[in-house]
Design an enzyme around this catalytic site. Structure first.
Site, short mmCIF file in Angstrom:
data_model
loop_
_atom_site.label_atom_id
_atom_site.label_comp_id
_atom_site.label_asym_id
_atom_site.label_seq_id
_atom_site.Cartn_x
_atom_site.Cartn_y
_atom_site.Cartn_z
N HIS A 145 73.39 62.48 21.76
CA HIS A 145 73.72 63.84 22.18
C HIS A 145 75.24 63.96 22.16
O HIS A 145 75.93 63.28 22.91
CB HIS A 145 73.17 64.13 23.58
CG HIS A 145 73.45 65.54 24.04
ND1 HIS A 145 72.60 66.59 23.77
CD2 HIS A 145 74.50 66.06 24.73
CE1 HIS A 145 73.10 67.70 24.29
NE2 HIS A 145 74.25 67.40 24.87
N CYS A 146 75.75 64.83 21.30
CA CYS A 146 77.19 64.92 21.08
C CYS A 146 77.85 65.79 22.14
O CYS A 146 77.52 66.99 22.25
CB CYS A 146 77.46 65.49 19.68
SG CYS A 146 79.21 65.66 19.31
N PRO A 147 78.79 65.25 22.90
CA PRO A 147 79.45 66.06 23.93
C PRO A 147 80.46 67.05 23.35
O PRO A 147 80.92 67.95 24.06
CB PRO A 147 80.16 65.00 24.79
CG PRO A 147 80.40 63.86 23.87
CD PRO A 147 79.24 63.85 22.92
N GLY A 150 77.81 69.89 21.92
CA GLY A 150 76.80 70.33 22.87
C GLY A 150 75.40 70.27 22.34
O GLY A 150 74.47 70.82 22.94
#
Length: 297
Positions: A145-147, A150
Protein backbone atom coordinates in the site's frame (compact mmCIF):
# COMPACT_ATOMS: atom_id res chain seq x y z
CA UNK A 1 -42.91 -0.13 -8.01
CA UNK A 2 -43.40 1.26 -4.49
CA UNK A 3 -41.15 3.69 -2.63
CA UNK A 4 -39.68 0.98 -0.40
CA UNK A 5 -38.38 -1.01 -3.36
CA UNK A 6 -36.94 2.14 -4.95
CA UNK A 7 -34.86 2.83 -1.88
CA UNK A 8 -33.26 -0.59 -2.10
CA UNK A 9 -31.70 0.13 -5.49
CA UNK A 10 -28.42 2.02 -5.37
CA UNK A 11 -25.42 2.31 -7.64
CA UNK A 12 -22.65 -0.20 -6.94
CA UNK A 13 -20.12 2.39 -5.80
CA UNK A 14 -22.59 3.69 -3.20
CA UNK A 15 -22.78 0.32 -1.45
CA UNK A 16 -19.11 -0.63 -1.85
CA UNK A 17 -17.87 -2.10 1.44
CA UNK A 18 -14.17 -1.50 0.93
CA UNK A 19 -12.38 1.76 1.80
CA UNK A 20 -11.85 2.89 -1.79
CA UNK A 21 -13.11 6.35 -2.73
CA UNK A 22 -15.24 6.81 -5.84
CA UNK A 23 -15.64 10.04 -7.77
CA UNK A 24 -17.57 11.16 -10.86
CA UNK A 25 -20.46 8.87 -10.03
CA UNK A 26 -18.25 5.80 -9.56
CA UNK A 27 -16.27 6.25 -12.78
CA UNK A 28 -13.00 7.10 -10.98
CA UNK A 29 -11.67 4.94 -8.14
CA UNK A 30 -8.99 6.25 -5.77
CA UNK A 31 -7.33 4.51 -2.85
CA UNK A 32 -8.32 4.92 0.77
CA UNK A 33 -5.96 7.85 1.45
CA UNK A 34 -6.88 10.73 -0.84
CA UNK A 35 -4.94 13.16 1.37
CA UNK A 36 -1.71 11.30 0.59
CA UNK A 37 -2.35 11.77 -3.13
CA UNK A 38 -3.07 15.47 -2.64
CA UNK A 39 0.08 15.87 -0.52
CA UNK A 40 2.29 14.20 -3.15
CA UNK A 41 0.80 16.33 -5.93
CA UNK A 42 1.33 19.48 -3.83
CA UNK A 43 4.99 18.61 -3.19
CA UNK A 44 5.58 18.04 -6.91
CA UNK A 45 3.87 21.31 -7.80
CA UNK A 46 5.73 23.25 -5.10
CA UNK A 47 9.12 21.89 -6.22
CA UNK A 48 8.37 22.58 -9.88
CA UNK A 49 7.23 26.13 -9.10
CA UNK A 50 10.47 26.92 -7.25
CA UNK A 51 12.57 25.37 -10.00
CA UNK A 52 10.88 27.16 -12.90
CA UNK A 53 10.76 30.48 -11.05
CA UNK A 54 14.27 30.66 -9.64
CA UNK A 55 16.33 28.36 -11.88
CA UNK A 56 14.85 27.59 -15.28
CA UNK A 57 12.96 30.72 -16.33
CA UNK A 58 15.60 33.26 -15.21
CA UNK A 59 18.25 31.38 -17.16
CA UNK A 60 16.01 31.29 -20.22
CA UNK A 61 15.46 35.06 -20.14
CA UNK A 62 19.21 35.47 -20.41
CA UNK A 63 19.28 33.35 -23.54
CA UNK A 64 20.40 30.03 -22.08
CA UNK A 65 19.05 26.64 -20.99
CA UNK A 66 15.92 26.75 -23.18
CA UNK A 67 16.45 23.08 -23.95
CA UNK A 68 16.69 22.24 -20.25
CA UNK A 69 13.48 24.14 -19.56
CA UNK A 70 11.68 22.06 -22.19
CA UNK A 71 13.02 18.85 -20.67
CA UNK A 72 11.94 20.05 -17.22
CA UNK A 73 8.38 20.63 -18.40
CA UNK A 74 8.22 17.17 -19.96
CA UNK A 75 9.52 15.54 -16.77
CA UNK A 76 7.02 17.44 -14.60
CA UNK A 77 4.12 16.44 -16.86
CA UNK A 78 5.37 12.84 -16.75
CA UNK A 79 5.42 12.92 -12.93
CA UNK A 80 1.84 14.17 -12.73
CA UNK A 81 0.50 11.72 -15.33
CA UNK A 82 2.21 8.69 -13.78
CA UNK A 83 1.11 9.75 -10.29
CA UNK A 84 -2.50 10.11 -11.42
CA UNK A 85 -2.37 6.79 -13.27
CA UNK A 86 -1.03 4.97 -10.21
CA UNK A 87 -3.49 6.55 -7.79
CA UNK A 88 -6.63 6.44 -9.94
CA UNK A 89 -6.26 3.01 -11.50
CA UNK A 90 -7.88 -0.14 -10.17
CA UNK A 91 -4.83 -1.99 -8.76
CA UNK A 92 -6.52 -5.36 -9.26
CA UNK A 93 -9.32 -5.36 -6.70
CA UNK A 94 -11.10 -8.69 -6.39
CA UNK A 95 -14.83 -8.09 -5.86
CA UNK A 96 -16.38 -9.60 -2.76
CA UNK A 97 -18.76 -12.51 -2.99
CA UNK A 98 -22.23 -12.57 -1.58
CA UNK A 99 -22.64 -14.60 1.58
CA UNK A 100 -24.92 -17.07 -0.22
CA UNK A 101 -22.32 -17.67 -2.95
CA UNK A 102 -19.58 -18.05 -0.33
CA UNK A 103 -21.58 -20.66 1.58
CA UNK A 104 -22.29 -22.57 -1.64
CA UNK A 105 -18.58 -23.19 -2.34
CA UNK A 106 -17.18 -26.64 -1.66
CA UNK A 107 -14.13 -26.26 0.65
CA UNK A 108 -12.75 -29.57 -0.67
CA UNK A 109 -12.74 -28.48 -4.32
CA UNK A 110 -9.25 -27.90 -5.82
CA UNK A 111 -10.16 -24.31 -6.71
CA UNK A 112 -10.78 -23.52 -3.03
CA UNK A 113 -8.56 -25.94 -1.11
CA UNK A 114 -5.30 -24.68 -2.68
CA UNK A 115 -6.06 -21.03 -1.93
CA UNK A 116 -6.08 -18.96 1.22
CA UNK A 117 -9.52 -17.85 2.30
CA UNK A 118 -10.39 -14.24 3.10
CA UNK A 119 -13.18 -14.05 5.65
CA UNK A 120 -13.74 -10.33 5.05
CA UNK A 121 -14.17 -10.57 1.27
CA UNK A 122 -15.86 -14.01 1.41
CA UNK A 123 -13.56 -15.51 -1.24
CA UNK A 124 -10.66 -17.85 -1.83
CA UNK A 125 -7.80 -15.62 -2.91
CA UNK A 126 -5.76 -16.41 -6.05
CA UNK A 127 -2.00 -16.92 -5.62
CA UNK A 128 -0.04 -13.74 -4.77
CA UNK A 129 -3.23 -11.89 -3.82
CA UNK A 130 -3.57 -10.33 -0.38
CA UNK A 131 -6.11 -8.40 1.62
CA UNK A 132 -5.02 -4.78 2.22
CA UNK A 133 -6.04 -3.66 5.70
CA UNK A 134 -5.97 0.02 4.72
CA UNK A 135 -8.11 -0.24 1.59
CA UNK A 136 -10.08 -3.23 2.96
CA UNK A 137 -9.95 -5.06 -0.39
CA UNK A 138 -8.24 -8.15 -1.76
CA UNK A 139 -5.81 -7.18 -4.54
CA UNK A 140 -4.31 -9.38 -7.26
CA UNK A 141 -0.49 -9.67 -7.01
CA UNK A 142 -0.53 -7.29 -4.05
CA UNK A 143 2.81 -5.50 -3.72
CA UNK A 144 2.22 -2.90 -1.01
CA UNK A 145 0.00 0.00 0.00
CA UNK A 146 1.76 3.12 -1.25
CA UNK A 147 1.69 6.04 1.20
CA UNK A 148 2.59 8.51 -1.57
CA UNK A 149 -0.35 7.70 -3.85
CA UNK A 150 -2.83 6.53 -1.20
CA UNK A 151 -3.58 3.45 -3.29
CA UNK A 152 -2.60 -0.21 -3.32
CA UNK A 153 0.06 -1.29 -5.79
CA UNK A 154 -0.94 -4.48 -7.52
CA UNK A 155 -1.13 -6.34 -10.80
CA UNK A 156 -2.76 -3.51 -12.78
CA UNK A 157 -0.92 -0.37 -11.62
CA UNK A 158 2.58 -1.67 -10.80
CA UNK A 159 3.85 -0.48 -14.19
CA UNK A 160 2.48 3.02 -13.58
CA UNK A 161 4.05 3.01 -10.10
CA UNK A 162 7.46 2.07 -11.51
CA UNK A 163 7.12 4.80 -14.13
CA UNK A 164 6.24 7.29 -11.39
CA UNK A 165 9.24 6.63 -9.15
CA UNK A 166 11.55 6.40 -12.18
CA UNK A 167 10.47 9.79 -13.57
CA UNK A 168 10.58 11.40 -10.12
CA UNK A 169 14.15 10.16 -9.60
CA UNK A 170 15.25 11.47 -12.99
CA UNK A 171 13.50 14.82 -12.58
CA UNK A 172 14.93 15.40 -9.09
CA UNK A 173 18.44 14.58 -10.34
CA UNK A 174 17.90 16.99 -13.23
CA UNK A 175 16.64 19.79 -10.96
CA UNK A 176 19.44 19.22 -8.43
CA UNK A 177 22.13 19.32 -11.12
CA UNK A 178 20.82 22.56 -12.65
CA UNK A 179 20.45 24.13 -9.19
CA UNK A 180 24.06 23.32 -8.38
CA UNK A 181 25.16 24.67 -11.77
CA UNK A 182 23.21 27.85 -11.07
CA UNK A 183 25.08 28.21 -7.77
CA UNK A 184 28.64 27.45 -8.90
CA UNK A 185 28.46 29.24 -12.26
CA UNK A 186 26.28 32.34 -11.81
CA UNK A 187 26.07 34.98 -14.51
CA UNK A 188 27.68 38.32 -13.81
CA UNK A 189 24.49 40.17 -14.79
CA UNK A 190 22.24 37.91 -12.71
CA UNK A 191 22.51 39.19 -9.14
CA UNK A 192 20.02 36.92 -7.44
CA UNK A 193 17.35 34.91 -9.26
CA UNK A 194 15.01 37.05 -11.35
CA UNK A 195 11.26 36.45 -11.55
CA UNK A 196 9.98 35.83 -15.08
CA UNK A 197 10.72 39.01 -17.09
CA UNK A 198 13.01 40.71 -14.58
CA UNK A 199 10.31 42.96 -13.11
CA UNK A 200 10.57 41.96 -9.43
CA UNK A 201 13.03 40.55 -6.94
CA UNK A 202 12.41 38.73 -3.66
CA UNK A 203 14.64 39.58 -0.68
CA UNK A 204 16.79 36.60 0.21
CA UNK A 205 15.90 34.82 -3.02
CA UNK A 206 19.59 34.13 -3.64
CA UNK A 207 19.31 31.32 -1.10
CA UNK A 208 16.48 29.53 -2.93
CA UNK A 209 18.82 27.66 -5.33
CA UNK A 210 20.73 26.29 -2.33
CA UNK A 211 17.51 25.14 -0.63
CA UNK A 212 16.20 23.67 -3.87
CA UNK A 213 19.45 21.79 -4.50
CA UNK A 214 19.34 20.34 -0.99
CA UNK A 215 15.65 19.43 -1.19
CA UNK A 216 15.88 17.76 -4.60
CA UNK A 217 18.99 15.85 -3.50
CA UNK A 218 17.13 14.44 -0.49
CA UNK A 219 14.10 13.41 -2.58
CA UNK A 220 16.37 11.95 -5.27
CA UNK A 221 18.16 9.75 -2.72
CA UNK A 222 14.94 8.56 -1.04
CA UNK A 223 12.94 7.87 -4.19
CA UNK A 224 16.02 6.56 -5.98
CA UNK A 225 16.56 4.09 -3.15
CA UNK A 226 12.95 2.95 -3.50
CA UNK A 227 13.45 2.56 -7.25
CA UNK A 228 16.59 0.50 -6.69
CA UNK A 229 14.74 -1.75 -4.27
CA UNK A 230 11.95 -2.40 -6.78
CA UNK A 231 14.46 -3.11 -9.56
CA UNK A 232 15.93 -5.69 -7.18
CA UNK A 233 12.44 -7.16 -6.66
CA UNK A 234 11.83 -7.31 -10.41
CA UNK A 235 15.10 -9.18 -10.80
CA UNK A 236 14.06 -11.67 -8.11
CA UNK A 237 10.48 -11.93 -9.38
CA UNK A 238 9.10 -11.02 -5.96
CA UNK A 239 6.58 -8.56 -4.66
CA UNK A 240 7.30 -6.33 -1.67
CA UNK A 241 4.80 -8.33 0.36
CA UNK A 242 6.56 -11.62 -0.48
CA UNK A 243 9.97 -10.12 0.29
CA UNK A 244 8.92 -8.84 3.71
CA UNK A 245 7.23 -12.14 4.53
CA UNK A 246 10.28 -14.01 3.24
CA UNK A 247 8.14 -15.98 0.82
CA UNK A 248 9.70 -17.50 -2.28
CA UNK A 249 8.57 -16.09 -5.66
CA UNK A 250 5.62 -18.00 -7.02
CA UNK A 251 3.97 -18.45 -10.37
CA UNK A 252 5.48 -17.85 -13.79
CA UNK A 253 8.02 -15.32 -12.47
CA UNK A 254 9.99 -17.93 -10.57
CA UNK A 255 13.48 -18.25 -12.06
CA UNK A 256 12.75 -15.90 -14.94
CA UNK A 257 15.71 -13.93 -16.39
CA UNK A 258 15.88 -10.25 -15.49
CA UNK A 259 15.37 -9.04 -19.07
CA UNK A 260 12.27 -11.20 -19.42
CA UNK A 261 10.89 -9.75 -16.21
CA UNK A 262 11.59 -6.22 -17.47
CA UNK A 263 9.89 -7.00 -20.78
CA UNK A 264 6.80 -8.27 -18.97
CA UNK A 265 6.77 -5.22 -16.70
CA UNK A 266 6.92 -2.62 -19.45
CA UNK A 267 5.49 -4.44 -22.47
CA UNK A 268 3.25 -7.15 -21.03
CA UNK A 269 -0.52 -6.99 -21.26
CA UNK A 270 -2.27 -5.43 -18.29
CA UNK A 271 -4.70 -7.81 -16.56
CA UNK A 272 -8.34 -6.82 -17.11
CA UNK A 273 -10.21 -5.22 -14.24
CA UNK A 274 -12.51 -7.52 -12.29
CA UNK A 275 -14.72 -4.64 -11.23
CA UNK A 276 -18.00 -4.31 -13.04
CA UNK A 277 -19.53 -0.99 -14.06
CA UNK A 278 -19.78 0.79 -10.70
CA UNK A 279 -22.51 3.08 -12.06
CA UNK A 280 -24.94 0.18 -12.48
CA UNK A 281 -27.86 0.02 -10.09
CA UNK A 282 -28.12 -3.01 -7.82
CA UNK A 283 -30.48 -4.25 -5.17
CA UNK A 284 -28.73 -3.61 -1.86
CA UNK A 285 -30.27 -6.73 -0.35
CA UNK A 286 -28.36 -8.87 -2.87
CA UNK A 287 -25.23 -6.78 -3.38
CA UNK A 288 -21.80 -8.29 -2.89
CA UNK A 289 -19.94 -7.49 0.23
CA UNK A 290 -20.16 -10.18 2.85
CA UNK A 291 -19.76 -9.38 6.50
CA UNK A 292 -17.97 -6.62 8.35
CA UNK A 293 -15.57 -9.10 9.92
CA UNK A 294 -12.02 -7.85 9.43
CA UNK A 295 -10.17 -10.95 10.62
CA UNK A 296 -8.10 -12.27 7.73
CA UNK A 297 -4.69 -13.76 7.21
Amino acid sequence: MNVGSLRKRRQQWECWQGNANFFAGGRIVVGSHCRALAFSATILLFTATLFFTFISLPATTYGGWAFFSTVSVCLFVGCIISLASTAMMDPGIIPRRTLALWNSLDPASPDVAERKSCVTCQLARPPRAKHCKRCNNCVMEFDHHCPFTGNCIGARNYRAFMAFISIVTISEFFACALSVLHIVAPRADNVGPVLLVNWARIPGSQFFPHLLALWTAVVMVLVGGLLSFHIFLVAKGQTTNEYLRREAPSGSRLGRPFLSSCHELWCGARPPSLLSDMTESVNTDNSAGGTDDTNHD
